[in-house]
Structure formats: structure tokens, C-alpha cells
Scaffold this motif. Structure first.
Motif, short mmCIF file in Angstrom:
data_model
loop_
_atom_site.label_atom_id
_atom_site.label_comp_id
_atom_site.label_asym_id
_atom_site.label_seq_id
_atom_site.Cartn_x
_atom_site.Cartn_y
_atom_site.Cartn_z
N TRP A 285 -9.13 4.77 4.74
CA TRP A 285 -9.51 4.81 3.32
C TRP A 285 -10.10 6.14 2.91
CZ3 TRP A 285 -7.22 1.64 0.28
CH2 TRP A 285 -6.82 0.39 0.73
N LEU B 288 -1.64 3.86 -4.51
CA LEU B 288 -2.81 4.51 -3.92
C LEU B 288 -3.23 5.72 -4.74
CD1 LEU B 288 -1.88 4.37 -0.12
CD2 LEU B 288 -3.56 2.96 -1.32
N VAL C 39 -7.16 8.39 2.29
CA VAL C 39 -6.45 7.98 1.08
C VAL C 39 -7.18 8.48 -0.16
CG1 VAL C 39 -5.89 5.96 -0.35
CG2 VAL C 39 -5.24 6.01 2.07
N GLY D 224 0.80 -1.22 0.00
CA GLY D 224 0.00 0.00 0.00
C GLY D 224 0.82 1.26 0.00
#
Length: 337
Positions: free
Chosen positions: A299, A76, A302, A71
Motif C-alpha cells: 500500500w 488505484l 501504491v 486492484g
């Protein structure tokens, strides 16, 4: 160059086993279906290049059907992630070890299908702390009590050149949770940036490279040979954690089911636990410390922010604040993930 049907990268300690397993699976796939699975498992100088090329493509037919990723900010930030969104998770959060579900690591948009994690922990030398309390939370690392007492991972070709690699995820996470002031405070406490192998080898010794506090992946911390003089601390607010996940285009789920099953197989999940990369399957995630938790960027964070830009901002802020003897002009930094 033709697009591979599968493109994958895993941390270096897992790479040899991973590459051998994928080769074996590709051979079985061809024997069972009569079709060739084009695959690429990244290593060496090819570690970043295929993913940079991936981000330059737009049409789903020009993208690998399946990815295995860490990740990091480059993936991302990929504009192509929507091509990997599925209606359902390959493995429901309820079927994972509770530490994963409680951390928010499972992706609610079903793009990143979590199969393991890369947790960063603290390796402490109490003798070098010299009576000071050991840090228990990430915020403790900002305390001037630990000035010039922290090392973390990275390396550069020679003293006169900039770092070609360093733990960008760590800097990004500190920036995300503590802001620019927190990153500045952290920089004042950093003694050096060293290769993870060097950190693990020298921790707990009288080497001038060693420090009171080392930030390492759990795997490298566990490999420290001087454990009689060091202690691994899993932070109370969770180990900073990068997801290990696979992404798959919906159209490929049926045809690539053997690859999907591999990531949740007893063979792979057990190997991950033995290597201290906690797997999601409760049956095999057996060695986490009691009450261990993971600390993830989130999330929403992100998806609401330009991750590559934030990662570079965090690196710039850190190196501008770090002690002058170790500074390199920001314009000279090579963009790495």
C-alpha cells in the motif's frame, strides 16, 4: 446518465453469478426499503468505461456510494479514493485468513475492504523443461535458463495490430520488484502472450503454442485439462496477487449494509473458493496450498507512486525489450487497465 448507487466489476469467471446476485439483492432492497438501488455491473465493452468516468468526477455526491473492484491501476490511481476512507475496516485483518494479514493486503487506510484475492501462479510442463529445474520464485523467471520458455495472458485483434489487453499487473509487479533490468530480462524469456483460455487448454500438450512455463490466475491454471503432464507451482515468495475489494462512502454504510454483508456471506465466500479466488473468511478459505502466501505491491508503494503512469512505463519497457518479431511501436498501444 445518473450515478449508480453501486458500481462493480469482478473477473470474467465470476461475472455471471455476481450479476445475478446483485440483481437479486437490489430487488430485495427495494422490497425491504421501498427505495430503488441503482446499480451497474460491468461487462463486455463496458468493462473499463464506467471507471474512467468515475475518475473524472470530483464531488462525493457524483460518485457511487459503493464500488466493487479489482486492484488494477485505473482504480488505484483514482483521485477520488479519499471519499471512500472509513474510520474502521469492514472486516478486521485479525478476522481474515492468516495468509491475507501476513501479506499486507488489508488496507491500513480502510479504503479498500478486502473480500478475496486474484493470485497468479506458475503452470509447469516438466517435459518441456527437459531436465532444467522448475522456477520456484518470481526472480527465477529472469534467469536466461528459461529463454523463450514463458507465456502469459493477453490478446490482440489480429497479428498486425497491437495487444488490446495483456497482464499489465504482472508487468507492473515485475517492474516494482526487479526494476527495468529485471523487466528486460523477463522479456527475453517470454515466448508469447496468449489468452488465458488458450494457455490453459494447450499447456502440457505438444501444441506449438504451449510452453514450459505459463503464468496464469490460479483459477485458469486449475482448469488445465492436461494435469497429468503439468504441475501448478505456488511460488515460494507468494503468488502475485491483486486484491478484490469493495469501497464504500461512510455515509452509505448503514443504508447499504445488505450489500456489504453479501461480500462476506457464506454463499459468496464459498463460491469464490470453489472458483479458486481465495476468500478472506477463514471458514471458507479452505483450499490454499500448505504455507501459501500472497505477494502484493504494498500500500505504501501504491500511494506514493502514479500507478497508471508506472503501469504504462512497465508495458513500454517490456515491449521494447521483447523479441522484434512480436514488437509493435509503443505509440500504437491502446491504454488499457
Amino acid at each position: 446518465m445518473r450515478t449508480p448507487g453501486f458500481l462493480g466489476r469482478v473477473p470474467v469467471p465470476l461475472r455471471q453469478t455476481f450479476q445475478a446476485d446483485i440483481e437479486r439483492l437490489a430487488n430485495h432492497y427495494e422490497a425491504d426499503t421501498g427505495k430503488t438501488l441503482r446499480y451497474e455491473t460491468c461487462s463486455g465493452a463496458e468493462w473499463f468505461a464506467p471507471f474512467k468516468q468515475l475518475n473524472q468526477r470530483t464531488a462525493p455526491q457524483n460518485l457511487p456510494d459503493m464500488l466493487c473492484i479489482t486492484g488494477s491501476a485505473d482504480i488505484l490511481s483514482s483521485p477520488n479514493l479519499t471519499h471512500y476512507r472509513n474510520d474502521h475496516a469492514l472486516l478486521a485483518a485479525s478476522a481474515m485468513h492468516p495468509a491475507f494479514a501476513q501479506s499486507g493486503l488489508p488496507d491500513p487506510q480502510h479504503i479498500f475492504h478486502l473480500f478475496a484475492a486474484i493470485p497468479f501462479v506458475l503452470l509447469i510442463d516438466h517435459e518441456k523443461l527437459d531436465g532444467r529445474p522448475a522456477p520456484r520464485r518470481w526472480a527465477d523467471l529472469l534467469n536466461p535458463l528459461y529463454q523463450s520458455d514463458i507465456v502469459f495472458g493477453g490478446w490482440k485483434p489480429d497479428p498486425g495490430k497491437p495487444y488490446t489487453e495483456f497482464n499489465r499487473f504482472l508487468l507492473l509487479a515485475i517492474y516494482r520488484f526487479f526494476g527495468s533490468k529485471g523487466l528486460h530480462a523477463f522479456a527475453q524469456n517470454v515466448k508469447d502472450i496468449q489468452h488465458h483460455v488458450v494457455i490453459a487448454r494447450t499447456a502440457g500438450t505438444r501444441s506449438p503454442q504451449a510452453s514450459a512455463i505459463s503464468i496464469l490466475p490460479w483459477m485458469q491454471a486449475s482448469m488445465c485439462p492436461h494435469r497429468a503432464h503439468t504441475e501448478i507451482i505456488w511460488p515460494d515468495d507468494g503468488a502475485l496477487t491483486m486484491p478484490l475489494a469493495c469501497l464504500i462512502q461512510p455515509k452509505a454504510i448503514t443504508s447499504l449494509r445488505p450489500l456489504i454483508d453479501y461480500f462476506y456471506s457464506a454463499q459468496w465466500q464459498q463460491f469464490l473458493m470453489q472458483a479458486c479466488y481465495p476468500p478472506v473468511m477463514p471458514t471458507w478459505c479452505t483450499a490454499l496450498p500448505n504455507d501459501a502466501s500472497f505477494k502484493w505491491l504494498g500500500w505504501d508503494f501504491v500511494r506514493e507512486n502514479p500507478m497508471l503512469q508506472l503501469s504504462q512505463t512497465a508495458a513500454t519497457l517490456f515491449f521494447n525489450a521483447w523479441i522484434p518479431a512480436n514488437r509493435i511501436p509503443v505509440k500504437e498501444y491502446r491504454q488499457c487497465s
